[in-house]
Scaffold this motif. Structure first.
Motif, PDB file in Angstrom:
ATOM      1  N   GLY A   2       0.706  -1.179   0.096  1.00 55.28           N
ATOM      2  CA  GLY A   2      -0.052   0.083  -0.067  1.00 55.28           C
ATOM      3  C   GLY A   2       0.915   1.380  -0.050  1.00 55.28           C
ATOM      4  N   GLU A   6      -0.814   9.057   2.414  1.00 51.96           N
ATOM      5  CA  GLU A   6      -1.975   9.260   1.649  1.00 51.96           C
ATOM      6  C   GLU A   6      -2.596  10.552   2.114  1.00 51.96           C
ATOM      7  OE1 GLU A   6      -6.344   7.202   1.406  1.00 51.96           O
ATOM      8  OE2 GLU A   6      -4.678   5.892   1.207  1.00 51.96           O
ATOM      9  N   VAL A  21     -10.586   6.168  10.715  1.00 54.59           N
ATOM     10  CA  VAL A  21     -10.146   5.967   9.265  1.00 54.59           C
ATOM     11  C   VAL A  21      -8.566   5.481   9.509  1.00 54.59           C
ATOM     12  CG1 VAL A  21      -9.664   6.846   7.038  1.00 54.59           C
ATOM     13  CG2 VAL A  21     -11.912   7.620   8.511  1.00 54.59           C
ATOM     14  N   ARG A  22      -7.891   6.122  10.116  1.00 48.68           N
ATOM     15  CA  ARG A  22      -6.360   5.728   9.941  1.00 48.68           C
ATOM     16  C   ARG A  22      -6.218   4.077  10.648  1.00 48.68           C
ATOM     17  NH1 ARG A  22      -2.757   4.168  13.404  1.00 48.68           N
ATOM     18  NH2 ARG A  22      -4.088   4.751  15.354  1.00 48.68           N
ATOM     19  N   LYS A  24      -8.488   1.712  10.773  1.00 53.05           N
ATOM     20  CA  LYS A  24      -9.086   0.965   9.569  1.00 53.05           C
ATOM     21  C   LYS A  24      -8.190   0.727   8.370  1.00 53.05           C
ATOM     22  CE  LYS A  24     -13.447   0.200   6.782  1.00 53.05           C
ATOM     23  NZ  LYS A  24     -14.818   0.717   6.595  1.00 53.05           N
ATOM     24  N   MET A  25      -7.582   1.660   7.856  1.00 54.12           N
ATOM     25  CA  MET A  25      -6.712   1.565   6.619  1.00 54.12           C
ATOM     26  C   MET A  25      -5.429   1.117   7.106  1.00 54.12           C
ATOM     27  SD  MET A  25      -7.735   4.763   4.699  1.00 54.12           S
ATOM     28  CE  MET A  25      -6.967   4.367   2.993  1.00 54.12           C
ATOM     29  N   GLU A  30      -0.985  10.225  11.837  1.00 57.29           N
ATOM     30  CA  GLU A  30      -1.772  10.852  11.288  1.00 57.29           C
ATOM     31  C   GLU A  30      -1.685  12.410  11.497  1.00 57.29           C
ATOM     32  OE1 GLU A  30      -6.092  10.198  12.077  1.00 57.29           O
ATOM     33  OE2 GLU A  30      -5.557  10.654  14.179  1.00 57.29           O
ATOM     34  N   SER A  47       2.702   5.648   6.943  1.00 60.19           N
ATOM     35  CA  SER A  47       3.057   4.359   7.769  1.00 60.19           C
ATOM     36  C   SER A  47       4.278   4.680   8.548  1.00 60.19           C
ATOM     37  CB  SER A  47       3.270   3.385   6.735  1.00 60.19           C
ATOM     38  OG  SER A  47       4.560   3.613   5.855  1.00 60.19           O
TER      39      SER A  47
END
Length: 209
Positions: A2, A6, A21-22, A24-25, A30, A47
Motif C-alpha cells: 500500500g 495518503e 479511518v487511520r 481501519k486503513m 496522522e 506508515s
C-alpha cells in the motif's frame, strides 16, 4: 504494498473520525485539519516506513518534511485549491508562500480546483483564460512540473443526472526538478472512482506500474 503516505481531502470530519479511518486503513500516524461544519477538512496519513515532520498547515494545505526508508529527505505538500471562483488567486498566493519556506526536493499533490488548458476539460462552461494562465504561470514559476501519467485523462466529473457529463483534470501531482531527479521513475496514476466525483490519484516513486 500500500501507499506510505495518503492525503484525503474534503473529509467533512474531525480528529476522532479520522482516527477511526487511520486504524481501519492500517496507517500508523496522522495529521488532521478538521472541517468547518460540513465543509472542507484535510488529513495526512502515513506508515512507519517514513518519518514526517510538520512544516505548516491551513484549511487548504498540509506541508511536511519526509524522511523515507532509503534516507532520502524531501518535502510533500498536500494542496487543496479554493473551489470558489473569486478566491482562486488566493490559492496561488498560498503556493507562493509555501515555495519560500523550504528548498528541499518538492512534491505537491492534491485537488487544485483549476485546469491548465482547454485540453484538460471535456464539455461544460468555458474556463477563464486568464485564470488558467495564472495557474500555469504559478506552477512554472515555482518549477513544479507534471510527471508521466498513467490512466484516463480526467480526474473529476459532475455526476449530474440528465445533463451532459463534464470532465476535468483537477487533481494532479507535480514535482520540482530536484524531486523528479531524486525519483527518476516517478509516475502519476489515475485510479478508479469510488463513492466520489473525484478520481483518486497515486504518485509512485518507483517504476513498478
Amino acid at each position: 504494498m500500500g501507499p506510505y503516505v495518503e492525503f484525503p481531502m474534503e473529509t467533512n470530519g474531525n480528529t476522532t473520525m479520522m482516527e477511526l479511518v487511520r486504524v481501519k486503513m492500517g496507517f500508523q500516524c496522522e495529521l488532521v485539519v478538521e472541517s468547518i461544519g460540513l465543509s472542507g477538512g484535510l488529513c495526512l496519513l502515513w506508515s512507519g516506513k517514513v518519518t514526517i515532520d510538520l512544516i505548516s498547515y491551513s484549511p487548504f494545505h498540509i506541508d511536511v518534511k519526509v524522511m523515507s526508508h532509503d534516507s532520502n529527505c524531501w518535502r510533500l505538500t498536500g494542496f487543496y485549491g479554493s473551489p470558489i471562483l473569486d478566491s482562486y488567486r488566493h490559492s496561488w498566493t498560498l503556493l507562493r508562500r509555501l515555495h519560500g519556506m523550504s528548498d528541499l526536493p518538492w512534491l505537491c499533490v492534491g485537488d487544485f480546483n483549476d485546469i491548465l488548458g482547454d485540453e484538460k476539460k471535456q464539455r461544460g462552461q468555458i474556463r477563464s483564460r486568464s485564470l488558467m494562465d495564472e495557474f500555469r504561470g504559478a506552477l512554472d514559476y515555482y518549477g513544479l512540473k507534471d510527471m508521466r501519467l498513467c490512466g484516463p485523462a480526467f480526474t473529476w466529473y459532475n455526476r449530474r443526472n440528465g445533463k451532459a457529463m463534464v470532465q476535468e483534470r483537477l487533481n494532479r501531482g507535480v514535482g520540482n526538478y530536484d524531486w523528479q531527479m531524486l525519483f527518476l521513475n516517478s509516475r502519476v496514476k489515475h485510479l478508479e472512482y469510488c463513492n466520489s466525483d473525484h478520481q483518486p490519484i497515486l504518485v509512485k516513486s518507483l517504476d513498478d506500474f
